[in-house]
Design a protein around this motif. Structure first.
Motif, PDB file in Angstrom:
ATOM      1  N   GLY A   1       0.800  -1.219   0.000  1.00  0.00           N
ATOM      2  CA  GLY A   1       0.000   0.000   0.000  1.00  0.00           C
ATOM      3  C   GLY A   1       0.833   1.269   0.000  1.00  0.00           C
ATOM      4  N   ASP A   2       2.036   1.201   0.551  1.00  0.00           N
ATOM      5  CA  ASP A   2       2.885   2.396   0.659  1.00  0.00           C
ATOM      6  C   ASP A   2       4.281   2.037   0.164  1.00  0.00           C
ATOM      7  N   LYS A   3       4.495   2.144  -1.154  1.00  0.00           N
ATOM      8  CA  LYS A   3       5.779   1.743  -1.740  1.00  0.00           C
ATOM      9  C   LYS A   3       6.883   2.771  -1.507  1.00  0.00           C
ATOM     10  N   GLU A   4       6.535   3.978  -1.113  1.00  0.00           N
ATOM     11  CA  GLU A   4       7.561   5.003  -0.868  1.00  0.00           C
ATOM     12  C   GLU A   4       8.168   4.892   0.527  1.00  0.00           C
ATOM     13  N   ASN A   5       7.619   4.043   1.356  1.00  0.00           N
ATOM     14  CA  ASN A   5       8.114   3.869   2.715  1.00  0.00           C
ATOM     15  C   ASN A   5       9.497   3.211   2.681  1.00  0.00           C
ATOM     16  N   THR A   6      10.340   3.574   3.632  1.00  0.00           N
ATOM     17  CA  THR A   6      11.688   3.002   3.666  1.00  0.00           C
ATOM     18  C   THR A   6      11.672   1.534   4.080  1.00  0.00           C
ATOM     19  N   LEU A   7      10.635   1.105   4.759  1.00  0.00           N
ATOM     20  CA  LEU A   7      10.535  -0.293   5.192  1.00  0.00           C
ATOM     21  C   LEU A   7       9.760  -1.161   4.204  1.00  0.00           C
ATOM     22  N   TYR A   8       9.607  -0.708   2.970  1.00  0.00           N
ATOM     23  CA  TYR A   8       8.830  -1.442   1.977  1.00  0.00           C
ATOM     24  C   TYR A   8       9.402  -2.836   1.714  1.00  0.00           C
ATOM     25  N   ILE A   9      10.679  -2.918   1.386  1.00  0.00           N
ATOM     26  CA  ILE A   9      11.306  -4.201   1.040  1.00  0.00           C
ATOM     27  C   ILE A   9      11.395  -5.131   2.253  1.00  0.00           C
ATOM     28  N   PRO A  10      11.887  -4.683   3.414  1.00  0.00           N
ATOM     29  CA  PRO A  10      11.931  -5.611   4.556  1.00  0.00           C
ATOM     30  C   PRO A  10      10.552  -6.110   4.980  1.00  0.00           C
ATOM     31  N   LEU A  11       9.553  -5.252   4.951  1.00  0.00           N
ATOM     32  CA  LEU A  11       8.206  -5.663   5.342  1.00  0.00           C
ATOM     33  C   LEU A  11       7.624  -6.656   4.333  1.00  0.00           C
ATOM     34  N   LEU A  12       7.905  -6.450   3.063  1.00  0.00           N
ATOM     35  CA  LEU A  12       7.437  -7.372   2.029  1.00  0.00           C
ATOM     36  C   LEU A  12       8.113  -8.735   2.164  1.00  0.00           C
ATOM     37  N   ILE A  13       9.390  -8.750   2.474  1.00  0.00           N
ATOM     38  CA  ILE A  13      10.113 -10.008   2.666  1.00  0.00           C
ATOM     39  C   ILE A  13       9.571 -10.753   3.889  1.00  0.00           C
ATOM     40  N   ILE A  14       9.348 -10.036   4.976  1.00  0.00           N
ATOM     41  CA  ILE A  14       8.806 -10.660   6.187  1.00  0.00           C
ATOM     42  C   ILE A  14       7.411 -11.212   5.929  1.00  0.00           C
ATOM     43  N   ALA A  15       6.589 -10.467   5.198  1.00  0.00           N
ATOM     44  CA  ALA A  15       5.235 -10.924   4.889  1.00  0.00           C
ATOM     45  C   ALA A  15       5.265 -12.191   4.039  1.00  0.00           C
ATOM     46  N   CYS A  16       6.154 -12.247   3.058  1.00  0.00           N
ATOM     47  CA  CYS A  16       6.268 -13.454   2.221  1.00  0.00           C
ATOM     48  C   CYS A  16       6.750 -14.648   3.034  1.00  0.00           C
ATOM     49  N   LEU A  17       7.686 -14.420   3.942  1.00  0.00           N
ATOM     50  CA  LEU A  17       8.164 -15.508   4.800  1.00  0.00           C
ATOM     51  C   LEU A  17       7.069 -16.017   5.735  1.00  0.00           C
ATOM     52  N   ILE A  18       6.256 -15.118   6.260  1.00  0.00           N
ATOM     53  CA  ILE A  18       5.163 -15.536   7.132  1.00  0.00           C
ATOM     54  C   ILE A  18       4.126 -16.333   6.347  1.00  0.00           C
ATOM     55  N   CYS A  19       3.839 -15.916   5.114  1.00  0.00           N
ATOM     56  CA  CYS A  19       2.892 -16.679   4.280  1.00  0.00           C
ATOM     57  C   CYS A  19       3.442 -18.073   3.970  1.00  0.00           C
ATOM     58  N   ALA A  20       4.722 -18.158   3.655  1.00  0.00           N
ATOM     59  CA  ALA A  20       5.332 -19.464   3.385  1.00  0.00           C
ATOM     60  C   ALA A  20       5.336 -20.323   4.652  1.00  0.00           C
ATOM     61  N   MET A  21       5.585 -19.698   5.799  1.00  0.00           N
ATOM     62  CA  MET A  21       5.566 -20.433   7.058  1.00  0.00           C
ATOM     63  C   MET A  21       4.170 -20.967   7.358  1.00  0.00           C
ATOM     64  N   ALA A  22       3.129 -20.210   6.987  1.00  0.00           N
ATOM     65  CA  ALA A  22       1.756 -20.659   7.211  1.00  0.00           C
ATOM     66  C   ALA A  22       1.456 -21.917   6.417  1.00  0.00           C
ATOM     67  N   VAL A  23       1.895 -21.953   5.162  1.00  0.00           N
ATOM     68  CA  VAL A  23       1.672 -23.140   4.327  1.00  0.00           C
ATOM     69  C   VAL A  23       2.429 -24.330   4.908  1.00  0.00           C
ATOM     70  N   PHE A  24       3.667 -24.104   5.330  1.00  0.00           N
ATOM     71  CA  PHE A  24       4.459 -25.173   5.931  1.00  0.00           C
ATOM     72  C   PHE A  24       3.807 -25.696   7.209  1.00  0.00           C
ATOM     73  N   LEU A  25       3.308 -24.791   8.051  1.00  0.00           N
ATOM     74  CA  LEU A  25       2.684 -25.207   9.308  1.00  0.00           C
ATOM     75  C   LEU A  25       1.383 -25.973   9.083  1.00  0.00           C
ATOM     76  N   ILE A  26       0.664 -25.638   8.018  1.00  0.00           N
ATOM     77  CA  ILE A  26      -0.555 -26.381   7.712  1.00  0.00           C
ATOM     78  C   ILE A  26      -0.219 -27.833   7.400  1.00  0.00           C
ATOM     79  N   PHE A  27       0.750 -28.042   6.510  1.00  0.00           N
ATOM     80  CA  PHE A  27       1.130 -29.404   6.160  1.00  0.00           C
ATOM     81  C   PHE A  27       1.706 -30.162   7.354  1.00  0.00           C
ATOM     82  N   LYS A  28       2.521 -29.469   8.157  1.00  0.00           N
ATOM     83  CA  LYS A  28       3.109 -30.109   9.326  1.00  0.00           C
ATOM     84  C   LYS A  28       2.039 -30.472  10.357  1.00  0.00           C
ATOM     85  N   GLY A  29       1.079 -29.585  10.587  1.00  0.00           N
ATOM     86  CA  GLY A  29       0.008 -29.850  11.539  1.00  0.00           C
ATOM     87  C   GLY A  29      -0.873 -31.010  11.110  1.00  0.00           C
ATOM     88  N   ILE A  30      -1.199 -31.072   9.828  1.00  0.00           N
ATOM     89  CA  ILE A  30      -2.014 -32.181   9.331  1.00  0.00           C
ATOM     90  C   ILE A  30      -1.247 -33.496   9.445  1.00  0.00           C
TER      91      ILE A  30
END
Length: 78
Positions: free
Chosen positions: A37-66
């Motif tokens: 939503g705010d690409k001019e922010n200085t934390l754009y890239i780190p926040l995007l990387i963290i968000a992608c890692l959390i999404c990937a972790m969610a998929v991994f945790l679903i498979f692990k939990g099942i």
């Protein structure tokens, strides 16, 4: 003849893993929306990387939990 019974401690561990996955399923996309939503922010890239890692972790945790839940129900105790 052995009967397979559900190991409740392992079952609760799997349910706890799925609860963490559910939390990650909400937090990841929210952070990604905030980052995109705010690409001019200085934390754009780190926040995007963290968000992608959390999404990937969610998929991994679903498979692990099942997998943990299925092991609690169908695996023989040695």
């Amino acid at each position: 003849m052995e009967t397979n019974k559900t190991d409740k401690t392992i079952l609760f561990k799997g349910i706890k893993t799925l609860i963490f996955a559910l939390l990650s399923l909400f937090i990841g996309p929210i952070l990604m929306t905030m980052a995109l939503g705010d690409k001019e922010n200085t934390l754009y890239i780190p926040l995007l990387i963290i968000a992608c890692l959390i999404c990937a972790m969610a998929v991994f945790l679903i498979f692990k939990g099942i997998r943990i839940i299925m092991n609690s129900m169908f695996k023989k105790n040695n």
